[in-house]
Design a protein around this motif. Structure first.
Motif, mmCIF file in Angstrom:
data_model
loop_
_atom_site.group_PDB
_atom_site.id
_atom_site.type_symbol
_atom_site.label_atom_id
_atom_site.label_comp_id
_atom_site.label_asym_id
_atom_site.label_seq_id
_atom_site.Cartn_x
_atom_site.Cartn_y
_atom_site.Cartn_z
ATOM 1 N N PRO A 30 -3.410 66.180 73.341
ATOM 2 C CA PRO A 30 -3.253 64.999 72.755
ATOM 3 C C PRO A 30 -3.357 64.958 71.091
ATOM 4 C CG PRO A 30 -5.265 65.168 73.529
ATOM 5 C CD PRO A 30 -5.005 66.436 74.084
ATOM 6 N N TYR A 31 -2.786 64.243 70.502
ATOM 7 C CA TYR A 31 -2.682 64.370 69.137
ATOM 8 C C TYR A 31 -2.359 63.199 68.450
ATOM 9 C CZ TYR A 31 2.274 64.550 69.453
ATOM 10 O OH TYR A 31 3.667 64.394 69.791
ATOM 11 N N ASP A 32 -2.723 62.872 67.133
ATOM 12 C CA ASP A 32 -2.639 61.753 66.148
ATOM 13 C C ASP A 32 -1.919 61.926 65.314
ATOM 14 O OD1 ASP A 32 -3.869 59.850 68.343
ATOM 15 O OD2 ASP A 32 -5.800 60.606 67.598
ATOM 16 N N ILE A 33 -0.561 61.358 64.962
ATOM 17 C CA ILE A 33 0.066 61.529 63.677
ATOM 18 C C ILE A 33 -0.763 60.840 62.542
ATOM 19 C CG2 ILE A 33 2.209 61.327 62.356
ATOM 20 C CD1 ILE A 33 2.153 63.535 64.484
ATOM 21 N N PRO A 34 -1.243 61.245 61.295
ATOM 22 C CA PRO A 34 -0.538 62.642 60.956
ATOM 23 C C PRO A 34 -1.442 63.842 61.202
ATOM 24 C CG PRO A 34 -1.601 61.563 59.170
ATOM 25 C CD PRO A 34 -1.745 60.618 60.390
ATOM 26 N N GLY A 35 -2.540 63.741 61.657
ATOM 27 C CA GLY A 35 -3.529 64.713 62.161
ATOM 28 C C GLY A 35 -4.332 65.048 61.013
ATOM 29 N N THR A 36 -5.123 66.223 60.820
ATOM 30 C CA THR A 36 -5.993 66.453 59.930
ATOM 31 C C THR A 36 -5.162 66.859 58.629
ATOM 32 O OG1 THR A 36 -7.506 67.701 61.899
ATOM 33 C CG2 THR A 36 -7.725 68.414 59.520
ATOM 34 N N ILE A 37 -5.643 66.183 57.663
ATOM 35 C CA ILE A 37 -5.005 66.342 56.244
ATOM 36 C C ILE A 37 -5.719 67.824 55.630
ATOM 37 C CG2 ILE A 37 -4.684 65.539 53.994
ATOM 38 C CD1 ILE A 37 -3.507 63.656 56.293
ATOM 39 N N PHE A 38 -4.694 68.729 55.165
ATOM 40 C CA PHE A 38 -5.035 69.852 54.878
ATOM 41 C C PHE A 38 -4.421 70.380 53.373
ATOM 42 C CE2 PHE A 38 -1.257 70.494 57.087
ATOM 43 C CZ PHE A 38 -0.285 71.731 56.244
ATOM 44 N N GLY A 39 -3.195 69.633 53.017
ATOM 45 C CA GLY A 39 -2.861 69.876 51.672
ATOM 46 C C GLY A 39 -1.786 68.878 51.383
ATOM 47 N N ALA A 40 -0.855 69.011 50.333
ATOM 48 C CA ALA A 40 0.048 68.159 49.784
ATOM 49 C C ALA A 40 1.198 68.689 49.507
ATOM 50 C CB ALA A 40 -0.644 67.134 48.983
ATOM 51 N N LEU A 41 2.497 68.269 49.232
ATOM 52 C CA LEU A 41 3.613 68.471 48.909
ATOM 53 C C LEU A 41 3.956 67.616 47.467
ATOM 54 C CD1 LEU A 41 5.517 69.021 52.137
ATOM 55 C CD2 LEU A 41 4.511 70.831 50.404
ATOM 56 N N ARG A 42 4.871 68.035 46.645
ATOM 57 C CA ARG A 42 5.471 67.362 45.725
ATOM 58 C C ARG A 42 6.895 68.049 45.204
ATOM 59 N NH1 ARG A 42 5.620 68.434 40.330
ATOM 60 N NH2 ARG A 42 4.252 70.431 39.610
ATOM 61 N N GLU A 43 7.795 67.150 44.889
ATOM 62 C CA GLU A 43 9.103 67.763 44.313
ATOM 63 C C GLU A 43 9.105 67.416 42.855
ATOM 64 O OE1 GLU A 43 13.959 67.830 45.275
ATOM 65 O OE2 GLU A 43 12.501 66.562 46.736
ATOM 66 N N ASP A 44 9.511 68.377 42.150
ATOM 67 C CA ASP A 44 9.692 68.036 40.734
ATOM 68 C C ASP A 44 11.448 67.846 40.455
ATOM 69 O OD1 ASP A 44 11.335 70.467 40.248
ATOM 70 O OD2 ASP A 44 9.575 71.678 39.623
ATOM 71 N N SER A 45 11.467 67.566 39.275
ATOM 72 C CA SER A 45 12.709 67.035 38.820
ATOM 73 C C SER A 45 13.572 68.080 38.760
ATOM 74 C CB SER A 45 12.830 66.613 37.295
ATOM 75 O OG SER A 45 12.185 67.645 36.239
ATOM 76 N N SER A 46 13.406 69.340 38.890
ATOM 77 C CA SER A 46 14.198 70.308 39.187
ATOM 78 C C SER A 46 14.562 70.868 40.574
ATOM 79 C CB SER A 46 13.928 71.553 38.212
ATOM 80 O OG SER A 46 12.716 72.203 38.626
ATOM 81 N N HIS A 47 14.157 70.097 41.479
ATOM 82 C CA HIS A 47 14.225 70.252 42.817
ATOM 83 C C HIS A 47 13.573 71.443 43.569
ATOM 84 C CE1 HIS A 47 18.762 68.192 42.169
ATOM 85 N NE2 HIS A 47 17.624 67.133 42.216
ATOM 86 N N LYS A 48 12.302 71.622 42.562
ATOM 87 C CA LYS A 48 11.512 72.726 43.081
ATOM 88 C C LYS A 48 10.378 71.904 44.116
ATOM 89 C CE LYS A 48 11.729 76.274 39.655
ATOM 90 N NZ LYS A 48 12.790 75.694 39.146
ATOM 91 N N ILE A 49 10.102 72.554 45.214
ATOM 92 C CA ILE A 49 8.957 71.881 46.223
ATOM 93 C C ILE A 49 7.847 72.899 46.008
ATOM 94 C CG2 ILE A 49 8.405 71.154 48.530
ATOM 95 C CD1 ILE A 49 11.111 70.234 47.161
ATOM 96 N N TRP A 50 6.612 72.115 45.828
ATOM 97 C CA TRP A 50 5.248 72.785 45.537
ATOM 98 C C TRP A 50 4.406 72.148 46.690
ATOM 99 C CZ3 TRP A 50 5.087 76.073 41.408
ATOM 100 C CH2 TRP A 50 6.159 75.840 40.465
ATOM 101 N N PHE A 51 3.570 73.235 46.930
ATOM 102 C CA PHE A 51 2.539 73.025 48.047
ATOM 103 C C PHE A 51 1.019 73.140 47.271
ATOM 104 C CE2 PHE A 51 -0.712 74.820 51.308
ATOM 105 C CZ PHE A 51 -0.590 73.741 51.803
ATOM 106 N N ARG A 52 0.215 72.168 47.764
ATOM 107 C CA ARG A 52 -1.310 72.532 47.263
ATOM 108 C C ARG A 52 -2.072 72.277 48.409
ATOM 109 N NH1 ARG A 52 -2.675 70.721 41.690
ATOM 110 N NH2 ARG A 52 -5.061 71.304 41.370
ATOM 111 N N ASN A 53 -2.683 73.552 48.738
ATOM 112 C CA ASN A 53 -3.821 73.622 49.719
ATOM 113 C C ASN A 53 -5.199 73.231 49.493
ATOM 114 O OD1 ASN A 53 -4.855 74.612 52.150
ATOM 115 N ND2 ASN A 53 -5.438 76.628 51.242
#
Length: 338
Positions: free
Chosen positions: A89-112
Motif C-alpha cells: 500500500p502506498y500514498d502519493i506523494p510518499g516520504t518527502i526526501f528532496g526537491a527539484l528545480r529547473e533554471d532558465s538554461s534548462h538545467k535540472i537540479w536536485f537537492r537531497n
C-alpha cells in the motif's frame, strides 16, 4: 496533377509541423508528476521491486523555488530461491526526501534532504561514491546539450559524450527532444527525454549501466495523464504493481543456459523437464520480441535446444521467458558477444 500537388504540400506541412513541434521546448514538470520505476536483479536470476517518485508541491530554499519530491515502494518479487511477490500500500506523494528545480538554461537540479539516502530506489546508484550530499544542489540533467557536448555521469565516474539529438512522440501526441550518449558496450537505451528524464528512471544519470541488474522507467504520468510508457522486457510489471496472476509456483528443478556470453549458438538445457511442452520467448534490451520457440516449432530432438545466434540478433543483452506445460515459469538473461 493538382491532386498530387495537394498531397505533396500536405506531406510537407505535416513534416514541418513535426519538426517545429520537436523544437518546442517542454520544461521539466514542477507539479503533479509521477515516475513509476523498477529495479530487477538477474545476477542469480531473479528478483526485483518497484517504486514511485512523485511531485509534492513547492518550497523556497535560498530564494529559489523547488518542487518537493516524494518516494513510495510499490511491490517486490523473487523467483530464484523461493517464489514470492507482494504489492505494498502506498500514498502519493510518499516520504518527502528532496526537491527539484529547473533554471532558465534548462538545467535540472536536485537537492537531497535525506542523510540516510533511504529514498534510493535503484541499487545501481553509485553508493560507494554517493553523489548527493545533504542540502547541496547536484546537476541532474542539462537539456541544452548538443552533439559533441559532454555530461558527467556519476555511475561511470567520467563524462559521456552526446552522440545524437533526435525526437520521440509521446502518448499525448507531442514530440520531445531525445539526447543519446556514447556507449562503451552493447546497451542501446542510454538516453534522456526532454521534460521526462532518463530511460533508466528519474535518477538515471547517476545509475550504472545495466548488466546483471538494471533500473528502468516503467511509466511517467503528469496531472493523472499517462505520458510515457516503456515496460521494456520487465514483463512482470505494469505501471505500479506486479502481475501476480502469471507467476505460477516455481519448480525446484532448473534449466541452464550456455555459453554465456554466446557467440555462435545459445543452448537451453531442458533435461530436467523431459516430455514437457515448453514455450520460450526472447527479447532484446529494448523489450522487443526477437524470436519465439515452442516444442512444436523448435524441432528439438533431444533435451537441449540449440539456437543459432543468427536467429537472435546483434551483440547485446537479451532476456528470455520460458514456461513448461503452462505452469513452471522462468526468466533469465544472456549476452551475445561475437
Amino acid at each position: 496533377m493538382k491532386k498530387f500537388l495537394l498531397v505533396f504540400l500536405f506531406f510537407i506541412f505535416c513534416y514541418k509541423m513535426k519538426i517545429s513541434s520537436a523544437q518546442t521546448y517542454h520544461p521539466f514538470p514542477d507539479t503533479l508528476a509521477q515516475w513509476s520505476e523498477n529495479y530487477v536483479y538477474y545476477g542469480m536470476c531473479c528478483s526485483g521491486y518497484g517504486y514511485i517518485f512523485a511531485m509534492a508541491g513547492d518550497t523556497i530554499i535560498d530564494n529559489k523555488v523547488y518542487s518537493l519530491l516524494g518516494y513510495n515502494s510499490t511491490y517486490s518479487w523473487e523467483t530464484y530461491q523461493y517464489q514470492s511477490f507482494e504489492n505494498y500500500p502506498y500514498d502519493i506523494p510518499g516520504t518527502i526526501f528532496g526537491a527539484l528545480r529547473e533554471d532558465s538554461s534548462h538545467k535540472i537540479w536536485f537537492r537531497n534532504f535525506d542523510s540516510l539516502a533511504s529514498w534510493m530506489g535503484c541499487h545501481n546508484l553509485s553508493i560507494p561514491y554517493f553523489p548527493f550530499p545533504v542540502d547541496s544542489e547536484m546537476l541532474l540533467y542539462d537539456f541544452e546539450l548538443e552533439v559533441g557536448d559532454t555530461a558527467y555521469w556519476a555511475g561511470y565516474e567520467y563524462n559521456k559524450v552526446v552522440k545524437k539529438i533526435d525526437s520521440i512522440q509521446i502518448l499525448d501526441g507531442s514530440w520531445r527532444k531525445v539526447i543519446s550518449f556514447d556507449l562503451y558496450n552493447f546497451y542501446n537505451h542510454n538516453f534522456w527525454i526532454e521534460g521526462i528524464g532518463s530511460y533508466w528512471g528519474l535518477f538515471g544519470p547517476f545509475c550504472e549501466e545495466p548488466f546483471e541488474n538494471a533500473c528502468g522507467l516503467n511509466c511517467f504520468n503528469k496531472v493523472d495523464t499517462l505520458m510515457f510508457e516503456s515496460m521494456g522486457f520487465y514483463t512482470l510489471t505494469d505501471c505500479n504493481h506486479i502481475y501476480t496472476d502469471i507467476l505460477e509456483p516455481k519448480s525446484e528443478k532448473s534449466i541452464s543456459v550456455f555459453p554465456n556470453p554466446a557467440s555462435n549458438f545459445i543452448t537451453f538445457d531442458l533435461s530436467n523437464f523431459r516430455n514437457e511442452k515448453f514455450s520460450i520467448t526472447i527479447y532484446n534490451s529494448n523489450g522487443n520480441q526477437v524470436n519465439h520457440f515452442t516444442t512444436q516449432t523448435s524441432g528439438i530432438q533431444s533435451s537441449q535446444l540449440q539456437i543459432p545466434i543468427s536467429q537472435i540478433g546483434a551483440d547485446g543483452l537479451y532476456l528470455y521467458t520460458m514456461n513448461f506445460d503452462n505452469q513452471k515459469y522462468f526468466i533469465g538473461r544472456f549476452l551475445v558477444q561475437r
